[in-house]
Design a protein around this motif. Structure first.
Motif, short mmCIF file in Angstrom:
data_model
loop_
_atom_site.label_atom_id
_atom_site.label_comp_id
_atom_site.label_asym_id
_atom_site.label_seq_id
_atom_site.Cartn_x
_atom_site.Cartn_y
_atom_site.Cartn_z
N VAL A 1 67.57 29.64 47.91
CA VAL A 1 67.72 29.88 46.48
C VAL A 1 68.05 31.34 46.21
O VAL A 1 68.92 31.66 45.39
CB VAL A 1 66.45 29.44 45.72
CG1 VAL A 1 66.46 29.94 44.28
CG2 VAL A 1 66.29 27.94 45.76
N LEU A 2 67.41 32.25 46.89
CA LEU A 2 67.67 33.67 46.73
C LEU A 2 69.11 34.01 47.15
O LEU A 2 69.80 34.77 46.46
CB LEU A 2 66.67 34.50 47.55
CG LEU A 2 66.77 36.01 47.38
CD1 LEU A 2 66.49 36.42 45.95
CD2 LEU A 2 65.78 36.70 48.32
N ALA A 3 69.58 33.46 48.26
CA ALA A 3 70.96 33.70 48.71
C ALA A 3 71.96 33.13 47.69
O ALA A 3 72.98 33.76 47.40
CB ALA A 3 71.19 33.08 50.08
N GLY A 4 71.68 31.98 47.13
CA GLY A 4 72.54 31.40 46.11
C GLY A 4 72.59 32.26 44.85
O GLY A 4 73.65 32.45 44.25
N PHE A 5 71.46 32.80 44.45
CA PHE A 5 71.43 33.68 43.28
C PHE A 5 72.23 34.95 43.53
O PHE A 5 72.99 35.38 42.67
CB PHE A 5 69.99 34.03 42.92
CG PHE A 5 69.90 35.00 41.78
CD1 PHE A 5 70.14 34.60 40.48
CD2 PHE A 5 69.59 36.33 42.01
CE1 PHE A 5 70.09 35.49 39.43
CE2 PHE A 5 69.52 37.24 40.97
CZ PHE A 5 69.78 36.81 39.68
N VAL A 6 72.10 35.54 44.71
CA VAL A 6 72.85 36.76 45.04
C VAL A 6 74.35 36.46 45.05
O VAL A 6 75.15 37.23 44.53
CB VAL A 6 72.38 37.35 46.39
CG1 VAL A 6 73.32 38.44 46.89
CG2 VAL A 6 70.96 37.89 46.26
N TRP A 7 74.75 35.33 45.62
CA TRP A 7 76.17 34.95 45.64
C TRP A 7 76.69 34.76 44.22
O TRP A 7 77.76 35.24 43.87
CB TRP A 7 76.36 33.67 46.45
CG TRP A 7 77.76 33.15 46.35
CD1 TRP A 7 78.85 33.57 47.05
CD2 TRP A 7 78.22 32.12 45.47
NE1 TRP A 7 79.96 32.85 46.65
CE2 TRP A 7 79.60 31.97 45.68
CE3 TRP A 7 77.59 31.32 44.52
CZ2 TRP A 7 80.36 31.04 44.98
CZ3 TRP A 7 78.35 30.41 43.82
CH2 TRP A 7 79.71 30.27 44.06
N TRP A 8 75.94 34.04 43.37
CA TRP A 8 76.35 33.79 41.99
C TRP A 8 76.45 35.09 41.21
O TRP A 8 77.41 35.32 40.48
CB TRP A 8 75.35 32.83 41.33
CG TRP A 8 75.59 32.67 39.86
CD1 TRP A 8 76.53 31.89 39.26
CD2 TRP A 8 74.88 33.33 38.82
NE1 TRP A 8 76.44 32.02 37.90
CE2 TRP A 8 75.44 32.90 37.60
CE3 TRP A 8 73.82 34.22 38.79
CZ2 TRP A 8 74.98 33.34 36.37
CZ3 TRP A 8 73.37 34.67 37.57
CH2 TRP A 8 73.93 34.23 36.37
N PHE A 9 75.46 35.96 41.35
CA PHE A 9 75.44 37.24 40.63
C PHE A 9 76.63 38.10 41.06
O PHE A 9 77.29 38.71 40.23
CB PHE A 9 74.12 37.97 40.88
CG PHE A 9 73.95 39.18 40.02
CD1 PHE A 9 73.65 39.05 38.68
CD2 PHE A 9 74.10 40.44 40.55
CE1 PHE A 9 73.49 40.16 37.88
CE2 PHE A 9 73.95 41.57 39.76
CZ PHE A 9 73.65 41.42 38.42
N ASN A 10 76.93 38.13 42.35
CA ASN A 10 78.07 38.89 42.85
C ASN A 10 79.38 38.33 42.31
O ASN A 10 80.29 39.07 41.94
CB ASN A 10 78.08 38.92 44.37
CG ASN A 10 79.18 39.79 44.92
OD1 ASN A 10 79.53 40.82 44.35
ND2 ASN A 10 79.75 39.38 46.04
N ASP A 11 79.50 37.01 42.23
CA ASP A 11 80.70 36.38 41.72
C ASP A 11 80.90 36.68 40.24
O ASP A 11 82.01 36.93 39.79
CB ASP A 11 80.63 34.86 41.94
CG ASP A 11 81.90 34.15 41.55
OD1 ASP A 11 82.98 34.61 41.96
OD2 ASP A 11 81.81 33.16 40.80
N PRO B 1 84.52 39.56 35.88
CA PRO B 1 83.99 39.01 34.62
C PRO B 1 85.12 38.51 33.72
O PRO B 1 86.20 39.09 33.67
CB PRO B 1 83.28 40.21 33.99
CG PRO B 1 84.01 41.39 34.53
CD PRO B 1 84.42 41.00 35.94
N GLU B 2 84.87 37.44 33.01
CA GLU B 2 85.83 36.93 32.05
C GLU B 2 85.50 37.55 30.70
O GLU B 2 84.39 37.43 30.22
CB GLU B 2 85.73 35.41 31.95
CG GLU B 2 86.20 34.71 33.20
CD GLU B 2 86.12 33.20 33.06
OE1 GLU B 2 86.04 32.71 31.90
OE2 GLU B 2 86.15 32.52 34.07
N ILE B 3 86.50 38.22 30.12
CA ILE B 3 86.29 38.87 28.83
C ILE B 3 86.77 37.92 27.75
O ILE B 3 87.91 37.46 27.79
CB ILE B 3 87.05 40.21 28.79
CG1 ILE B 3 86.55 41.12 29.90
CG2 ILE B 3 86.91 40.86 27.41
CD1 ILE B 3 87.36 42.38 30.07
N PRO B 4 85.92 37.62 26.74
CA PRO B 4 86.34 36.70 25.68
C PRO B 4 87.56 37.25 24.95
O PRO B 4 87.63 38.42 24.61
CB PRO B 4 85.13 36.64 24.75
CG PRO B 4 83.99 37.08 25.59
CD PRO B 4 84.54 38.04 26.59
#
Length: 95
Positions: free
Chosen positions: A29-39, A44-47
């Motif tokens: 779970v921690l590795a998944g969170f780090v991957w998601w946060f890095n992505d 970032p998508e700017i509105p």
């Protein structure tokens, strides 16, 4: 009140696999969170931003070309003029 039969070595052996399983799940779970946060932070998508290359900016149409868009009249009445009563036309500027 204490447990009737406490054998710490036996309890340690019986609980080793569940503890390792919990640790593995937490690490996944921690590795998944780090991957998601890095992505999310790397791109970032700017509105309101149109995706695509920035190099392809269209030039505005040349002066005098028909664009199909009507423009406002060249002269508008200024704040010193007032419409004549009932005509909707501006009167002469006030001195």
């Amino acid at each position: 009140m204490s447990a009737p039969r406490t054998d710490l070595e036996k309890q340690r052996r019986r609980h080793l696999v569940p503890i390792l399983g919990i640790l593995a799940a937490v690490l996944i779970v921690l590795a998944g969170f780090v991957w998601w946060f890095n992505d999310e932070t790397s791109d970032p998508e700017i509105p309101g931003q149109v995706p695509g290359p920035v190099d392809e900016i269209a030039e505005p149409p040349a002066a005098g070309m028909e664009t199909g868009v009507e423009t406002a009249p060249a002269t508008l009445p200024g704040p010193e003029t007032a419409p004549a009563a009932g005509t909707g036309q501006p009167t002469q500027p006030m001195p």
